[in-house]
Design a protein around this motif. Structure first.
Motif, PDB file in Angstrom:
ATOM      1  N   SER A  89      -4.413 -31.059 -30.928  1.00  0.00           N
ATOM      2  CA  SER A  89      -3.269 -30.162 -30.746  1.00  0.00           C
ATOM      3  C   SER A  89      -2.926 -29.579 -32.111  1.00  0.00           C
ATOM      4  O   SER A  89      -3.415 -30.067 -33.145  1.00  0.00           O
ATOM      5  CB  SER A  89      -2.057 -30.920 -30.192  1.00  0.00           C
ATOM      6  OG  SER A  89      -1.581 -31.855 -31.134  1.00  0.00           O
ATOM      7  N   GLU A 158       4.733 -20.805 -43.161  1.00  0.00           N
ATOM      8  CA  GLU A 158       4.120 -20.216 -41.964  1.00  0.00           C
ATOM      9  C   GLU A 158       3.972 -18.713 -42.199  1.00  0.00           C
ATOM     10  O   GLU A 158       4.822 -18.117 -42.867  1.00  0.00           O
ATOM     11  CB  GLU A 158       4.997 -20.485 -40.724  1.00  0.00           C
ATOM     12  CG  GLU A 158       5.036 -21.965 -40.365  1.00  0.00           C
ATOM     13  CD  GLU A 158       5.862 -22.298 -39.123  1.00  0.00           C
ATOM     14  OE1 GLU A 158       6.506 -21.398 -38.560  1.00  0.00           O
ATOM     15  OE2 GLU A 158       5.858 -23.487 -38.744  1.00  0.00           O
ATOM     16  N   LYS A 212      -2.445 -21.469 -28.783  1.00  0.00           N
ATOM     17  CA  LYS A 212      -1.869 -20.127 -28.722  1.00  0.00           C
ATOM     18  C   LYS A 212      -2.985 -19.081 -28.759  1.00  0.00           C
ATOM     19  O   LYS A 212      -3.782 -19.019 -27.840  1.00  0.00           O
ATOM     20  CB  LYS A 212      -0.844 -19.962 -29.855  1.00  0.00           C
ATOM     21  CG  LYS A 212       0.047 -21.197 -30.092  1.00  0.00           C
ATOM     22  CD  LYS A 212       1.031 -21.479 -28.964  1.00  0.00           C
ATOM     23  CE  LYS A 212       1.712 -22.833 -29.075  1.00  0.00           C
ATOM     24  NZ  LYS A 212       2.365 -23.154 -30.322  1.00  0.00           N
ATOM     25  N   VAL A 221      -4.505 -27.389 -24.873  1.00  0.00           N
ATOM     26  CA  VAL A 221      -3.759 -27.719 -26.082  1.00  0.00           C
ATOM     27  C   VAL A 221      -4.811 -28.122 -27.112  1.00  0.00           C
ATOM     28  O   VAL A 221      -5.664 -28.967 -26.834  1.00  0.00           O
ATOM     29  CB  VAL A 221      -2.743 -28.854 -25.825  1.00  0.00           C
ATOM     30  CG1 VAL A 221      -2.163 -29.376 -27.129  1.00  0.00           C
ATOM     31  CG2 VAL A 221      -1.625 -28.346 -24.924  1.00  0.00           C
ATOM     32  N   ALA A 222      -4.786 -27.456 -28.279  1.00  0.00           N
ATOM     33  CA  ALA A 222      -5.790 -27.726 -29.311  1.00  0.00           C
ATOM     34  C   ALA A 222      -5.237 -27.277 -30.661  1.00  0.00           C
ATOM     35  O   ALA A 222      -4.279 -26.505 -30.721  1.00  0.00           O
ATOM     36  CB  ALA A 222      -7.092 -26.968 -29.005  1.00  0.00           C
TER      37      ALA A 222
HETATM   38  C1  LIG Z   1       2.848 -24.349 -30.960  1.00  0.00           C
HETATM   39  C2  LIG Z   1       2.891 -24.408 -32.447  1.00  0.00           C
HETATM   40  C3  LIG Z   1       2.567 -25.578 -33.136  1.00  0.00           C
HETATM   41  C4  LIG Z   1       2.226 -26.863 -32.416  1.00  0.00           C
HETATM   42  O1  LIG Z   1       1.057 -26.720 -31.705  1.00  0.00           O
HETATM   43  P1  LIG Z   1       0.652 -27.607 -30.394  1.00  0.00           P
HETATM   44  O2  LIG Z   1      -0.683 -27.090 -30.070  1.00  0.00           O
HETATM   45  O3  LIG Z   1       1.709 -27.359 -29.358  1.00  0.00           O
HETATM   46  O4  LIG Z   1       0.652 -29.028 -30.849  1.00  0.00           O
HETATM   47  C5  LIG Z   1       2.581 -25.562 -34.523  1.00  0.00           C
HETATM   48  N1  LIG Z   1       2.898 -24.435 -35.191  1.00  0.00           N
HETATM   49  C6  LIG Z   1       3.242 -23.286 -34.572  1.00  0.00           C
HETATM   50  C7  LIG Z   1       3.597 -22.092 -35.383  1.00  0.00           C
HETATM   51  C8  LIG Z   1       3.242 -23.227 -33.182  1.00  0.00           C
HETATM   52  O5  LIG Z   1       3.581 -22.088 -32.564  1.00  0.00           O
END
Ligand SMILES: *Cc1c(COP(=O)(O)O)cnc(C)c1O
Length: 396
Positions: A89, A158, A212, A221-222
């Motif tokens: 994840s 980020e 995403k 989920v990765a």
């Molecule tokens: C969703 C997300 C995460 C966490 O990712 P998962 O795959 O849900 O564990 C981390 N950083 C950002 C910016 C995200 O959008």
């Protein structure tokens, strides 16, 4: 020309463009049984190949099956980086990375508006293990030195923040980190490798929630961490013990999703821009947050750093929470759900989903009003989305 005997031809293949690399980089040579699509090796263990190093064994938890290897090569190639590692994840990528790079008693400097899971991990769980965090404003480099301590090891930002779409001073982040011997890490999930390649900007590591854009279809989920080979190999060893490895079938789905990353993200960039422009001119809308709009406080920085402004935006309506909920209920195309980066447009009110764990006073201080709406553009026709928003706003 037969690709099966293509060792020499493969070396000559032109692969400057990221779209070519998404398709061909890292693929097995020769193709396995001629299969055009990488087969799934659903085998937990592999026959012993000799040697005595534990990490030379092939085992799913060691992230070294053929399905892992092909993804590692492809991810490194698309971000112009040395190496990559996929994990179970995005959060597995964050925990495995930070728990490799920091010892108890050490600290990191992190941007103050991080993804909720990352923020809470740093604020709560990590404190219990003696890993400290000092939060800073990613747009105010002059304030960062105050957060430095002799124990600081990592600088963490980020590319585009959630949900206000702020863009930190990424160039200053790299210079500051390297001037002070810190490892520069960026969570590149929101921009995706199409819009930003962190290694080119000097980052040591980039992290993705592959749930995403990389996966792109809201069906896995990765996670991934991409960057300097020496760091990736250390992270892989820790990750093998932390245990958050990606299953080969999920590797396959991620791989399959990545092949269309370029066409998806560019479409999403264009649709987000069209919706942002249309919303920002509407009488019932108070404010639109999209880095592609000239009114966005970080527009100049985003224009300089990115190839595209992303498929995410947020906005506030003049009617506040009530109007926001009515609008979400009136829309017929975007699905009301958290998460982002899939083929279907998703809409959510962060105060009730991604940021519900944050106390209201903290949310408001961060500029996240309860009526704020976040939208992830999918691959629907932009004209249909514009029509849907027009009609839903009319009825508010
Ligand atoms: C969703 C997300 C995460 C966490 O990712 P998962 O795959 O849900 O564990 C981390 N950083 C950002 C910016 C995200 O959008």
């Amino acid at each position: 020309m037969r690709r099966e005997n293509g060792g020499m031809n493969a070396m000559k293949r032109p692969m400057r463009g990221i779209d070519t690399r998404l398709i061909h980089a890292g693929e097995p040579e020769p193709l396995i049984e001629g299969a055009v699509s990488m087969p799934i090796f659903q085998s937990s263990t592999f026959a012993y190949r000799g040697g005595t190093d534990y990490h030379a064994l092939r085992y799913i938890r060691l992230s070294n099956t053929p399905n892992h290897d092909v993804l590692h090569r492809k991810l490194a190639a698309i971000e112009n980086a040395e190496a990559a590692l996929v994990l179970a994840s995005g959060m597995a990528a964050v925990t495995s990375t930070l728990m490799t790079l920091m010892d108890a008693g050490e600290r990191m400097i992190a941007q103050d508006c991080l993804y909720g899971g990352t923020h809470d991990l740093m604020r709560h769980e990590f404190q219990r293990f003696g890993l400290g965090v000092d939060f800073v404003d990613g747009g105010a480099p002059e304030s960062w030195a105050r957060a430095l301590t002799p124990k600081t090891r990592v600088f963490y930002v980020e590319t585009i923040s959630n949900p206000l779409m702020r863009v930190a001073d990424l160039r200053a982040a790299v210079s500051f980190a390297h001037a002070h011997g810190l490892i520069a890490i960026v969570d590149n999930t929101f921009a995706s490798p199409i819009n930003f390649r962190p290694a080119d900007a000097g980052f040591d590591l980039s992290i993705h929630s592959a749930t995403k854009y990389l996966g792109g279809h809201s069906d896995i989920v990765a996670g991934a961490v991409i960057g300097r080979a020496e760091l990736i190999s250390r992270i892989a060893r820790t990750a093998a013990h932390l245990g958050g490895s990606l299953d080969p079938h999920a590797c396959f789905l991620m791989h399959r999703g990545m092949k269309t990353l370029g066409v998806r993200v560019r479409h999403q960039n264009r649709t987000a821009a069209a919706i942002a422009r249309s919303l920002s001119g509407h009488a019932k809308i108070l404010k639109v947050n999209y880095p592609g709009l000239e009114s966005h406080p970080d527009h100049a920085r985003a224009r300089e750093l990115f190839d595209g402004f992303g498929g995410m935006l947020s906005f506030e309506m003049r009617g506040g929470v009530g109007a926001a909920d009515t609008l979400i209920a009136n829309l017929t195309l975007p699905i009301s759900a958290p998460s982002l980066g899939g083929v279907e447009s998703l809409i959510t009110r962060p105060a009730t989903t991604s940021h519900s764990g944050m106390p209201r006073a903290d949310r408001e201080r961060a500029g996240i009003n309860d009526g704020l709406i976040r939208l992830s553009l999918g691959l629907e026709s932009a004209d249909d989305l514009l029509e849907d928003f027009g009609a839903a706003l009319e009825a508010c």
